[in-house]
Design a protein around this motif. Structure first.
Motif, PDB file in Angstrom:
ATOM      1  N   UNK A  60     -16.652  27.910 -14.727  1.00  0.00           N
ATOM      2  CA  UNK A  60     -16.278  26.497 -14.866  1.00  0.00           C
ATOM      3  C   UNK A  60     -14.886  26.398 -15.498  1.00  0.00           C
ATOM      4  N   UNK A  61     -14.148  25.383 -15.099  1.00  0.00           N
ATOM      5  CA  UNK A  61     -12.777  25.242 -15.574  1.00  0.00           C
ATOM      6  C   UNK A  61     -12.743  24.874 -17.051  1.00  0.00           C
ATOM      7  N   UNK A  62     -11.778  25.483 -17.772  1.00  0.00           N
ATOM      8  CA  UNK A  62     -11.618  25.148 -19.190  1.00  0.00           C
ATOM      9  C   UNK A  62     -10.575  24.060 -19.394  1.00  0.00           C
ATOM     10  N   UNK A  63      -9.660  23.883 -18.435  1.00  0.00           N
ATOM     11  CA  UNK A  63      -8.594  22.902 -18.585  1.00  0.00           C
ATOM     12  C   UNK A  63      -9.028  21.541 -18.057  1.00  0.00           C
ATOM     13  N   UNK A  64      -8.654  20.467 -18.752  1.00  0.00           N
ATOM     14  CA  UNK A  64      -8.998  19.123 -18.269  1.00  0.00           C
ATOM     15  C   UNK A  64      -8.415  18.870 -16.881  1.00  0.00           C
ATOM     16  N   UNK A  65      -9.155  18.192 -16.010  1.00  0.00           N
ATOM     17  CA  UNK A  65      -8.648  17.889 -14.661  1.00  0.00           C
ATOM     18  C   UNK A  65      -7.705  16.685 -14.706  1.00  0.00           C
ATOM     19  N   UNK A  66      -6.517  16.903 -15.250  1.00  0.00           N
ATOM     20  CA  UNK A  66      -5.606  15.790 -15.472  1.00  0.00           C
ATOM     21  C   UNK A  66      -5.309  15.008 -14.191  1.00  0.00           C
ATOM     22  N   UNK A  67      -4.992  15.733 -13.121  1.00  0.00           N
ATOM     23  CA  UNK A  67      -4.615  15.039 -11.884  1.00  0.00           C
ATOM     24  C   UNK A  67      -5.769  14.212 -11.331  1.00  0.00           C
ATOM     25  N   UNK A  68      -6.982  14.748 -11.408  1.00  0.00           N
ATOM     26  CA  UNK A  68      -8.143  14.018 -10.902  1.00  0.00           C
ATOM     27  C   UNK A  68      -8.461  12.813 -11.776  1.00  0.00           C
ATOM     28  N   UNK A  69      -8.416  13.010 -13.092  1.00  0.00           N
ATOM     29  CA  UNK A  69      -8.770  11.934 -14.021  1.00  0.00           C
ATOM     30  C   UNK A  69      -7.738  10.812 -14.017  1.00  0.00           C
ATOM     31  N   UNK A  70      -6.478  11.173 -13.756  1.00  0.00           N
ATOM     32  CA  UNK A  70      -5.407  10.175 -13.798  1.00  0.00           C
ATOM     33  C   UNK A  70      -4.700  10.103 -12.443  1.00  0.00           C
ATOM     34  N   UNK A  71      -5.526  10.108 -11.391  1.00  0.00           N
ATOM     35  CA  UNK A  71      -5.008  10.179 -10.032  1.00  0.00           C
ATOM     36  C   UNK A  71      -4.041   9.054  -9.710  1.00  0.00           C
ATOM     37  N   UNK A  72      -4.355   7.829 -10.166  1.00  0.00           N
ATOM     38  CA  UNK A  72      -3.505   6.681  -9.817  1.00  0.00           C
ATOM     39  C   UNK A  72      -2.105   6.834 -10.403  1.00  0.00           C
ATOM     40  N   UNK A  73      -2.010   7.416 -11.598  1.00  0.00           N
ATOM     41  CA  UNK A  73      -0.699   7.602 -12.229  1.00  0.00           C
ATOM     42  C   UNK A  73       0.145   8.583 -11.428  1.00  0.00           C
ATOM     43  N   UNK A  74      -0.464   9.709 -11.052  1.00  0.00           N
ATOM     44  CA  UNK A  74       0.306  10.728 -10.360  1.00  0.00           C
ATOM     45  C   UNK A  74       0.609  10.347  -8.921  1.00  0.00           C
ATOM     46  N   UNK A  75      -0.264   9.559  -8.288  1.00  0.00           N
ATOM     47  CA  UNK A  75       0.031   9.056  -6.943  1.00  0.00           C
ATOM     48  C   UNK A  75       1.213   8.095  -7.004  1.00  0.00           C
ATOM     49  N   UNK A  76       1.226   7.240  -8.039  1.00  0.00           N
ATOM     50  CA  UNK A  76       2.336   6.307  -8.212  1.00  0.00           C
ATOM     51  C   UNK A  76       3.632   7.081  -8.438  1.00  0.00           C
ATOM     52  N   UNK A  77       3.535   8.162  -9.219  1.00  0.00           N
ATOM     53  CA  UNK A  77       4.717   8.959  -9.505  1.00  0.00           C
ATOM     54  C   UNK A  77       5.272   9.621  -8.247  1.00  0.00           C
ATOM     55  N   UNK A  78       4.384  10.227  -7.456  1.00  0.00           N
ATOM     56  CA  UNK A  78       4.838  10.960  -6.276  1.00  0.00           C
ATOM     57  C   UNK A  78       5.435  10.037  -5.225  1.00  0.00           C
ATOM     58  N   UNK A  79       5.099   8.750  -5.266  1.00  0.00           N
ATOM     59  CA  UNK A  79       5.605   7.820  -4.263  1.00  0.00           C
ATOM     60  C   UNK A  79       6.918   7.171  -4.673  1.00  0.00           C
ATOM     61  N   UNK A  80       7.436   7.525  -5.839  1.00  0.00           N
ATOM     62  CA  UNK A  80       8.672   6.889  -6.297  1.00  0.00           C
ATOM     63  C   UNK A  80       9.618   7.938  -6.884  1.00  0.00           C
ATOM     64  N   UNK A  81       9.869   8.956  -6.114  1.00  0.00           N
ATOM     65  CA  UNK A  81      10.653  10.085  -6.600  1.00  0.00           C
ATOM     66  C   UNK A  81      12.079   9.717  -6.944  1.00  0.00           C
ATOM     67  N   UNK A  82      12.578   8.588  -6.450  1.00  0.00           N
ATOM     68  CA  UNK A  82      13.961   8.213  -6.722  1.00  0.00           C
ATOM     69  C   UNK A  82      14.114   7.319  -7.946  1.00  0.00           C
ATOM     70  N   UNK A  83      12.980   7.030  -8.619  1.00  0.00           N
ATOM     71  CA  UNK A  83      13.052   6.177  -9.804  1.00  0.00           C
ATOM     72  C   UNK A  83      13.669   6.972 -10.949  1.00  0.00           C
ATOM     73  N   UNK A  84      14.640   6.423 -11.688  1.00  0.00           N
ATOM     74  CA  UNK A  84      15.267   7.158 -12.795  1.00  0.00           C
ATOM     75  C   UNK A  84      14.238   7.549 -13.848  1.00  0.00           C
ATOM     76  N   UNK A  85      14.452   8.680 -14.468  1.00  0.00           N
ATOM     77  CA  UNK A  85      13.573   9.150 -15.539  1.00  0.00           C
ATOM     78  C   UNK A  85      13.689   8.245 -16.758  1.00  0.00           C
ATOM     79  N   UNK A  86      12.572   8.039 -17.458  1.00  0.00           N
ATOM     80  CA  UNK A  86      12.557   7.140 -18.603  1.00  0.00           C
ATOM     81  C   UNK A  86      12.847   7.856 -19.913  1.00  0.00           C
ATOM     82  N   UNK A  87      12.570   9.165 -19.970  1.00  0.00           N
ATOM     83  CA  UNK A  87      12.779   9.881 -21.222  1.00  0.00           C
ATOM     84  C   UNK A  87      14.186  10.443 -21.282  1.00  0.00           C
ATOM     85  N   UNK A  88      14.828  10.416 -22.456  1.00  0.00           N
ATOM     86  CA  UNK A  88      16.157  11.016 -22.576  1.00  0.00           C
ATOM     87  C   UNK A  88      16.081  12.519 -22.403  1.00  0.00           C
TER      88      UNK A  88
END
Length: 260
Positions: free
Chosen positions: A1-29
């Motif tokens: 069984x996996x020991x690492x949290x399934x981040x992509x599965x648990x937060x799928x909507x966030x990462x889908x939104x991210x992958x669809x907007x690759x040209x958006x400027x980064x928010x962190x300095x």
């Protein structure tokens, strides 16, 4: 069984939104390539006569004021105590994710084991990490089959409490804090110990181990491993803190800064 949290599965909507907007400027300095040269203070000087004692305290006060951070060596915390905590912490994080996320894990309160950020609405608000944060009053509740973890935490808390209270009392005198203020108020019920794990992040600067923040407490005493990754902001620049095996990092928290 996996020991690492399934981040992509648990937060799928966030990462889908991210992958669809690759040209958006980064928010962190962007983090600068320079290493932060934090003030390094040898605490053995506190016991080397009155003049050296006062100079050492002055250096702490100056570092706390100008940086909010400093490093201490000859702090008296045995390396074997820190090594025990590292070892037992790894054993906790190596357990299956299903075990770590079950109710009453290690007989601790609901939010002791933490992963990701349930409130994140974008990748820049998400942190790629796990943490075990235990209120000091809960350490005796650890189950018998985790006796080694309990022993390691109890030893670490004893050493860190001694060190933190000593530094707080010395710094507090310079801002007219009454004697024994921290001993009376920074009690086990108001304190915690935290073990962090930062797996490799996705290869993008917008997704980080832990989002930029300040510590809300009086003081944090941090032991880094040799991998590094700690970054702090000074004069508008993000700087990487190079690990030093014999040093602990002291972070002056919001409560102490407001008190000053």
């Amino acid at each position: 069984m996996s020991q690492d949290p399934p981040y992509k599965k648990a937060y799928n909507s966030i990462f889908k939104m991210y992958s669809s907007r690759s040209n958006v400027p980064k928010k962190l300095p962007p983090v600068q390539g320079d290493d932060a040269t934090l003030p390094l203070i040898d605490l053995s000087r506190l016991f080397s006569g009155e003049i050296e004692h006062e100079r050492c305290v002055e250096e702490m006060v100056e570092a706390a004021s100008e940086w909010g951070f400093f490093q201490v060596v000859n702090h008296g915390v045995p390396q074997e105590v820190l090594d025990m905590v590292y070892h037992e912490g790894r054993k906790v994080f190596d357990q299956p994710c299903s075990e770590k996320t079950r109710e009453n894990f290690l007989n601790l309160s609901k939010n002791s084991y933490r992963r990701g950020n349930p409130n994140a609405t974008s990748p820049s608000q998400f942190f790629w990490s796990e943490a075990l944060q235990i209120d000091l009053t809960e350490i005796p509740n650890l189950p018998e089959d985790n006796k080694n973890l309990r022993t390691a935490l109890e030893a670490c808390v004893q050493e860190m409490t001694r060190l933190a209270q000593m530094m707080c009392e010395l710094l507090g005198k310079r801002v007219k804090v009454k004697p024994n203020y921290f001993e009376e108020n920074c009690i086990p019920a108001n304190s915690n110990i935290r073990i962090n794990k930062y797996p490799p992040c996705l290869s993008d600067s917008e997704i980080v181990g832990l989002i930029p923040h300040t510590d809300t407490d009086f003081i944090t005493v941090l032991s880094q491993d040799t991998v590094g990754g700690l970054e702090l902001k000074n004069d508008g620049r993000w700087l990487a803190v190079k690990p030093r095996p014999d040093a602990l990092i002291v972070n002056i928290g919001d409560l102490f800064q407001n008190r000053c």
